[in-house]
Design a protein around this motif. Structure first.
Motif, PDB file in Angstrom:
ATOM      1  N   VAL A 161       0.833  -1.204   0.000  1.00 32.44           N
ATOM      2  CA  VAL A 161       0.000   0.000   0.000  1.00 32.44           C
ATOM      3  C   VAL A 161       0.864   1.248   0.000  1.00 32.44           C
ATOM      4  O   VAL A 161       0.631   2.195  -0.760  1.00 32.44           O
ATOM      5  CB  VAL A 161      -0.952  -0.001   1.216  1.00 32.44           C
TER       6      VAL A 161
ATOM      7  N   GLU B  17       0.984   4.141  -2.883  1.00 31.25           N
ATOM      8  CA  GLU B  17       0.670   5.522  -2.505  1.00 31.25           C
ATOM      9  C   GLU B  17       1.824   6.459  -2.789  1.00 31.25           C
ATOM     10  O   GLU B  17       1.622   7.622  -3.159  1.00 31.25           O
ATOM     11  CB  GLU B  17       0.287   5.579  -1.022  1.00 31.25           C
TER      12      GLU B  17
ATOM     13  N   PRO C 128      -2.804   3.608  -9.034  1.00 32.13           N
ATOM     14  CA  PRO C 128      -3.727   2.601  -8.519  1.00 32.13           C
ATOM     15  C   PRO C 128      -3.182   1.202  -8.709  1.00 32.13           C
ATOM     16  O   PRO C 128      -2.324   0.957  -9.560  1.00 32.13           O
ATOM     17  CB  PRO C 128      -4.976   2.812  -9.386  1.00 32.13           C
TER      18      PRO C 128
ATOM     19  N   GLN D 249      -7.660  -2.944  -8.560  1.00 30.26           N
ATOM     20  CA  GLN D 249      -8.549  -2.350  -7.571  1.00 30.26           C
ATOM     21  C   GLN D 249      -9.842  -1.825  -8.167  1.00 30.26           C
ATOM     22  O   GLN D 249     -10.856  -1.708  -7.463  1.00 30.26           O
ATOM     23  CB  GLN D 249      -7.832  -1.235  -6.807  1.00 30.26           C
TER      24      GLN D 249
ATOM     25  N   GLY E  77     -12.499   0.202  -6.324  1.00 28.04           N
ATOM     26  CA  GLY E  77     -12.290   0.023  -4.900  1.00 28.04           C
ATOM     27  C   GLY E  77     -11.009   0.664  -4.414  1.00 28.04           C
ATOM     28  O   GLY E  77     -10.457   1.582  -5.027  1.00 28.04           O
ATOM     29  N   ARG E  78     -10.514   0.152  -3.285  1.00 24.14           N
ATOM     30  CA  ARG E  78      -9.301   0.673  -2.681  1.00 24.14           C
ATOM     31  C   ARG E  78      -8.103  -0.166  -3.090  1.00 24.14           C
ATOM     32  O   ARG E  78      -8.250  -1.251  -3.659  1.00 24.14           O
ATOM     33  CB  ARG E  78      -9.434   0.685  -1.159  1.00 24.14           C
ATOM     34  N   ILE E  79      -6.914   0.347  -2.782  1.00 18.25           N
ATOM     35  CA  ILE E  79      -5.695  -0.396  -3.098  1.00 18.25           C
ATOM     36  C   ILE E  79      -5.715  -1.753  -2.420  1.00 18.25           C
ATOM     37  O   ILE E  79      -5.346  -2.775  -3.032  1.00 18.25           O
ATOM     38  CB  ILE E  79      -4.452   0.404  -2.670  1.00 18.25           C
TER      39      ILE E  79
ATOM     40  N   ASP F 284      -8.150  -3.618  -1.776  1.00 14.28           N
ATOM     41  CA  ASP F 284      -9.043  -4.527  -2.484  1.00 14.28           C
ATOM     42  C   ASP F 284      -8.321  -5.172  -3.669  1.00 14.28           C
ATOM     43  O   ASP F 284      -8.469  -6.371  -3.929  1.00 14.28           O
ATOM     44  CB  ASP F 284     -10.295  -3.779  -2.975  1.00 14.28           C
TER      45      ASP F 284
END
Length: 294
Positions: free
Chosen positions: A106, A110, A115, A119, A122-124, A126
């Motif tokens: 993550v 970031e 991304p 994902q 959704g989120r990273i 996920d």
């Protein structure tokens, strides 16, 4: 496509896979530096074809590295069949799986503000969870699993070297480039040497038409106070730098040697430094960027 046949020309195969952000590109680059022919994001169904083409090269492609990742996920189901074909034909192959903890992955995504490829909306985390599930079976079949959570680039390279360098120290290659400051610094220089502290042969009429590759100009340059001492001192400094580069896994060095016009002093010094590097076991070539300019 029939499975590739085995023979003395059948290449060795390494498949690099694992989690996105875990260092697949670094691992692939390390294999390239060790002399492997590396293909990134090859559909798994084409791996036997690549091995067959390598076998037909009559030994010109003895080692092949293939990077397989989720960017080719619509082909990923074919990987199991391709591995089975390779195994049935006796091809020597290994699977390297790179992974890292969710927290480290993550932070890496970031930090580059990109991304995760899976994902979606959704989120990273996920995307990471989906990828782990997709790759779970392959991880269980891997010959070498490397957790890069706490590794830097140099430490990952060291692990790849240990696994694939066949006990030989990876080769360091150097380019020594003479240049003229009035034409600008080489943009790819790692180290820059300034020879403008030495008298300029340009102002000696009988030497002006020649270049630093001639005995006349080189003799003039190294007869000047400080020239030989500088060559000896900088050669010793390069020895220390090269030892450090080798420890850190650096494979390429560009040493730029400059004077005003890039015709006399820098050329003579570059030629001598090239010899000194070769004496230290470095595969070195010399390039005179501006020597032919007026």
């Amino acid at each position: 496509m029939n499975a590739p046949g085995t023979g003395e020309n059948t290449p060795e195969l390494v498949i690099i896979s694992g989690m996105s952000g875990a260092g697949r590109s670094t691992a692939a680059k390390c294999l390239e530096d060790l002399g492997w022919f590396v293909v990134d994001n090859l559909p798994p169904s084409l791996i036997p074809t690549m091995v067959d083409l390598g076998a037909r090269s009559q030994g010109a492609v003895p080692r092949i590295g293939v990077v397989v990742d989720v960017r080719g996920r619509r082909f990923f189901d074919d990987l199991k069949n391709s591995l089975a074909d390779l195994d049935s034909s006796g091809v020597r192959r290994r699977v390297v799986f790179l992974e890292a903890s969710d927290d480290h992955l993550v932070r890496r995504f970031e930090s580059v503000r990109r991304p995760h490829p899976l994902q979606g909306d959704g989120r990273i985390v996920d995307g990471i969870a989906k990828e782990r599930d997709l790759l779970r079976e392959l991880r269980g079949q891997a010959d070498l699993v490397i957790d890069t959570s706490t590794l830097n680039v140099h430490e990952l390279r060291a692990k790849m070297d240990a696994a694939f360098a066949d006990g030989q120290e990876p080769e360091l290659r150097a380019t020594v480039m003479s240049f003229g400051y009035k034409y600008g610094l080489p943009v790819d220089a790692d180290l820059v040497v300034d020879c403008r502290f030495l008298p300029n042969p340009h102002w000696v009429p009988e030497l002006r038409p020649f270049t630093g590759t001639s005995e006349e100009v080189a003799g003039y340059v190294f007869d000047q106070p400080g020239a030989k001492e500088f060559l000896d001192g900088y050669s010793e400094l390069l020895r220390l730098v090269i030892e450090g580069y080798r420890r850190e896994g650096k494979r390429y060095l560009t040493l730029a040697v400059g004077c005003t016009g890039g015709k006399h002093r820098s050329v003579a010094m570059a030629e001598r430094l090239t010899r000194r590097l070769a004496e230290q076991g470095v595969d070195t070539k010399v390039v005179h960027r501006d020597m032919g300019r007026e």
